[in-house]
Design a protein around this motif. Structure first.
Motif, PDB file in Angstrom:
ATOM      1  N   ARG A 213       0.733  43.845 -17.337  1.00 23.75           N
ATOM      2  CA  ARG A 213       1.235  44.250 -18.643  1.00 23.75           C
ATOM      3  C   ARG A 213       0.732  43.350 -19.772  1.00 23.75           C
ATOM      4  NH1 ARG A 213       7.561  44.971 -18.847  1.00 23.75           N
ATOM      5  NH2 ARG A 213       6.914  46.489 -17.260  1.00 23.75           N
ATOM      6  N   GLU A 214       0.698  42.054 -19.547  1.00 24.27           N
ATOM      7  CA  GLU A 214       0.280  41.126 -20.606  1.00 24.27           C
ATOM      8  C   GLU A 214      -1.187  41.342 -20.972  1.00 24.27           C
ATOM      9  OE1 GLU A 214       0.041  36.301 -21.445  1.00 24.27           O
ATOM     10  OE2 GLU A 214       1.277  37.083 -19.791  1.00 24.27           O
ATOM     11  N   PHE A 215      -2.038  41.497 -19.956  1.00 27.63           N
ATOM     12  CA  PHE A 215      -3.462  41.737 -20.225  1.00 27.63           C
ATOM     13  C   PHE A 215      -3.654  43.040 -20.999  1.00 27.63           C
ATOM     14  CE2 PHE A 215      -7.306  44.043 -19.038  1.00 27.63           C
ATOM     15  CZ  PHE A 215      -8.292  43.152 -19.411  1.00 27.63           C
ATOM     16  N   LEU A 216      -2.986  44.102 -20.570  1.00 31.56           N
ATOM     17  CA  LEU A 216      -3.153  45.399 -21.217  1.00 31.56           C
ATOM     18  C   LEU A 216      -2.624  45.375 -22.642  1.00 31.56           C
ATOM     19  CD1 LEU A 216      -2.178  47.670 -18.194  1.00 31.56           C
ATOM     20  CD2 LEU A 216      -4.467  47.369 -19.161  1.00 31.56           C
ATOM     21  N   ALA A 217      -1.551  44.637 -22.891  1.00 32.19           N
ATOM     22  CA  ALA A 217      -1.037  44.511 -24.259  1.00 32.19           C
ATOM     23  C   ALA A 217      -2.066  43.825 -25.152  1.00 32.19           C
ATOM     24  CB  ALA A 217       0.276  43.733 -24.248  1.00 32.19           C
ATOM     25  N   GLY A 218      -2.755  42.834 -24.604  1.00 29.35           N
ATOM     26  CA  GLY A 218      -3.809  42.172 -25.379  1.00 29.35           C
ATOM     27  C   GLY A 218      -4.970  43.095 -25.692  1.00 29.35           C
ATOM     28  N   GLU A 219      -5.348  43.944 -24.723  1.00 31.49           N
ATOM     29  CA  GLU A 219      -6.426  44.899 -24.956  1.00 31.49           C
ATOM     30  C   GLU A 219      -6.023  45.960 -25.983  1.00 31.49           C
ATOM     31  OE1 GLU A 219      -9.806  44.730 -22.924  1.00 31.49           O
ATOM     32  OE2 GLU A 219      -8.751  42.956 -23.677  1.00 31.49           O
ATOM     33  N   LEU A 220      -4.743  46.352 -25.989  1.00 34.96           N
ATOM     34  CA  LEU A 220      -4.258  47.302 -26.985  1.00 34.96           C
ATOM     35  C   LEU A 220      -4.368  46.708 -28.379  1.00 34.96           C
ATOM     36  CD1 LEU A 220      -2.845  49.923 -27.822  1.00 34.96           C
ATOM     37  CD2 LEU A 220      -0.665  48.847 -27.243  1.00 34.96           C
ATOM     38  N   ARG A 221      -4.011  45.445 -28.540  1.00 32.96           N
ATOM     39  CA  ARG A 221      -4.150  44.778 -29.843  1.00 32.96           C
ATOM     40  C   ARG A 221      -5.621  44.645 -30.232  1.00 32.96           C
ATOM     41  NH1 ARG A 221      -0.051  41.569 -27.503  1.00 32.96           N
ATOM     42  NH2 ARG A 221      -1.589  39.999 -26.907  1.00 32.96           N
ATOM     43  N   ARG A 222      -6.461  44.410 -29.257  1.00 29.22           N
ATOM     44  CA  ARG A 222      -7.883  44.189 -29.519  1.00 29.22           C
ATOM     45  C   ARG A 222      -8.582  45.454 -29.993  1.00 29.22           C
ATOM     46  NH1 ARG A 222     -12.172  42.585 -24.707  1.00 29.22           N
ATOM     47  NH2 ARG A 222     -14.080  42.559 -25.981  1.00 29.22           N
ATOM     48  N   TYR A 223      -8.305  46.584 -29.334  1.00 32.50           N
ATOM     49  CA  TYR A 223      -9.056  47.805 -29.591  1.00 32.50           C
ATOM     50  C   TYR A 223      -8.336  48.796 -30.505  1.00 32.50           C
ATOM     51  CZ  TYR A 223     -12.344  46.497 -25.910  1.00 32.50           C
ATOM     52  OH  TYR A 223     -13.290  45.856 -25.166  1.00 32.50           O
ATOM     53  N   GLY A 224      -7.025  48.697 -30.597  1.00 37.41           N
ATOM     54  CA  GLY A 224      -6.284  49.735 -31.301  1.00 37.41           C
ATOM     55  C   GLY A 224      -5.970  50.886 -30.354  1.00 37.41           C
ATOM     56  N   GLU A 225      -5.023  51.724 -30.744  1.00 41.17           N
ATOM     57  CA  GLU A 225      -4.495  52.731 -29.836  1.00 41.17           C
ATOM     58  C   GLU A 225      -5.546  53.734 -29.387  1.00 41.17           C
ATOM     59  OE1 GLU A 225      -0.836  55.969 -29.527  1.00 41.17           O
ATOM     60  OE2 GLU A 225      -1.039  54.668 -31.278  1.00 41.17           O
ATOM     61  N   ASP A 226      -6.376  54.231 -30.324  1.00 42.79           N
ATOM     62  CA  ASP A 226      -7.328  55.288 -29.963  1.00 42.79           C
ATOM     63  C   ASP A 226      -8.298  54.823 -28.894  1.00 42.79           C
ATOM     64  OD1 ASP A 226      -6.034  56.694 -31.871  1.00 42.79           O
ATOM     65  OD2 ASP A 226      -7.736  56.880 -33.249  1.00 42.79           O
ATOM     66  N   ALA A 227      -8.970  53.692 -29.139  1.00 37.54           N
ATOM     67  CA  ALA A 227      -9.962  53.207 -28.188  1.00 37.54           C
ATOM     68  C   ALA A 227      -9.292  52.749 -26.895  1.00 37.54           C
ATOM     69  CB  ALA A 227     -10.769  52.078 -28.798  1.00 37.54           C
ATOM     70  N   PHE A 228      -8.100  52.164 -27.005  1.00 34.82           N
ATOM     71  CA  PHE A 228      -7.414  51.678 -25.804  1.00 34.82           C
ATOM     72  C   PHE A 228      -7.158  52.808 -24.813  1.00 34.82           C
ATOM     73  CE2 PHE A 228      -3.406  50.957 -23.506  1.00 34.82           C
ATOM     74  CZ  PHE A 228      -3.741  49.812 -22.789  1.00 34.82           C
ATOM     75  N   HIS A 229      -6.712  53.962 -25.302  1.00 34.41           N
ATOM     76  CA  HIS A 229      -6.412  55.067 -24.400  1.00 34.41           C
ATOM     77  C   HIS A 229      -7.679  55.652 -23.776  1.00 34.41           C
ATOM     78  CE1 HIS A 229      -2.114  55.332 -24.909  1.00 34.41           C
ATOM     79  NE2 HIS A 229      -2.265  55.129 -26.201  1.00 34.41           N
ATOM     80  N   ALA A 230      -8.819  55.492 -24.436  1.00 36.22           N
ATOM     81  CA  ALA A 230     -10.084  55.921 -23.831  1.00 36.22           C
ATOM     82  C   ALA A 230     -10.576  54.891 -22.812  1.00 36.22           C
ATOM     83  CB  ALA A 230     -11.137  56.145 -24.906  1.00 36.22           C
TER      84      ALA A 230
END
Length: 321
Positions: A213-230
């Motif tokens: 969860r912590e890693f994925l939360a960091g990636e969500l902040r890094r990329y933003g919602e649109d890119a993160f879901h892709a």
């Protein structure tokens, strides 16, 4: 699986994770595959290792790998060179960074995406890496298809989704054209029983046990919602949802975003023409056909400058019909 035993990346042996074992077994099944994956699952290393094993331990089993661009092709070739060195394959079998010859008589060629990549080769194994980013994706598939020896070879299309494309582009079309989607665990197909049609394999957001969860939360902040879901999709549908819409900006490519319609204007399920008389300059008409699979295609577009009468628009529509 036997083919992965002893092979190692620059960071050591492949992790003892379930999806690694399942992916290795699925590759070894011999089936044609379309793999939709999240980022950072060692997929490029796995494909490089499988390509090296195929060429090193099978006589005259040539391999072609097509990557998105020259930089990506060079990186894949470097990984194959590292794997070959770990395996004891001597340096003298190399004949260049992107072409490696083996004592078995096999060779691996690594190419960037071009309109003609793969033409002129007959191969046992063809790999399309990061296919959603291939600027000539459809051309690559058309070129490499006949190269897979006598229909008895194996084609692997592997990619993370492109966040700007959604349900568009060559990779989405390849995914939709495959069948029998597997679970996110990447359960292996039965070895030695290749299917007649390409098989789907989805490797989603939670596949890596060391990235929680912590890693994925960091990636969500890094990329933003649109890119993160892709990049880290929980489902295939999520991977192919372009939330920002069809405004491609700098990412637009006529090769990735534009395709010939599958039917003529006359055979469309619906035919719609939008007309803007303008009341001045300009006047315009756009013809949109909806095909039987309910996809939209632009069949014609016309703009008039200066005073335009109804007959000019009538004549344009008559030619279209």
């Amino acid at each position: 699986p036997e083919w992965l035993a002893g092979q190692r990346t620059e960071e050591g042996v492949f992790p003892d994770w379930e999806y690694i074992h399942n992916l290795a077994g699925t590759l070894a099944s011999g089936s044609d595959l379309v793999i939709l994956k999240r980022r950072q699952i060692l997929a490029s290393w796995m494909l490089a290792a499988y390509a090296h094993y195929t060429a090193a331990y099978h006589s005259y089993a040539h391999v072609a790998i097509v990557s998105a661009g020259q930089r990506e092709a060079d990186e894949l070739a470097r990984k194959i060179g590292y794997l070959a060195a770990q395996d004891g394959t001597p340096d003298e079998v190399k004949s260049g960074l992107r072409l490696r010859r083996y004592p078995s008589g096999s060779q691996i060629v690594v190419l960037p995406s071009t309109p003609h990549a793969g033409i002129g080769y007959t191969v046992r194994l063809a790999i399309m890496d990061e296919f959603a980013s291939h600027p000539y994706g459809r051309d690559d598939l058309r070129a490499i298809g006949p190269s897979v020896a006598g229909g008895g070879g194996q084609l692997i299309v592997c990619s993370t989704s492109h966040p700007g494309l959604g349900e568009a582009g060559a990779f989405y079309e390849a995914w939709e054209g495959a069948e029998c989607a597997t679970s996110a665990s990447g359960k292996a197909l039965p070895s030695g029983e290749p299917a007649g049609s390409p098989q789907r394999l989805f490797l989603g957001r939670h596949i890596r046990p060391d990235q929680g969860r912590e890693f994925l939360a960091g990636e969500l902040r890094r990329y933003g919602e649109d890119a993160f879901h892709a990049y880290y999709p929980e489902t295939p549908d999520e991977a192919f949802t372009a939330r920002s819409g069809l405004v491609y900006g700098a990412d637009f490519s006529k090769h990735a975003n534009v395709a010939a319609p599958p039917a003529t204007w006359a055979l469309c399920k619906w035919r719609v023409v939008g007309i803007d008389p303008g009341g001045g300059d300009p006047s315009a008409a756009v013809a949109v056909g909806i095909t039987t699979d309910e996809r939209y295609h632009t069949y014609g577009c016309r703009q008039w400058v200066g005073a335009t009468g109804a007959m000019a628009i009538h004549d344009y529509l008559a030619r279209l019909n």
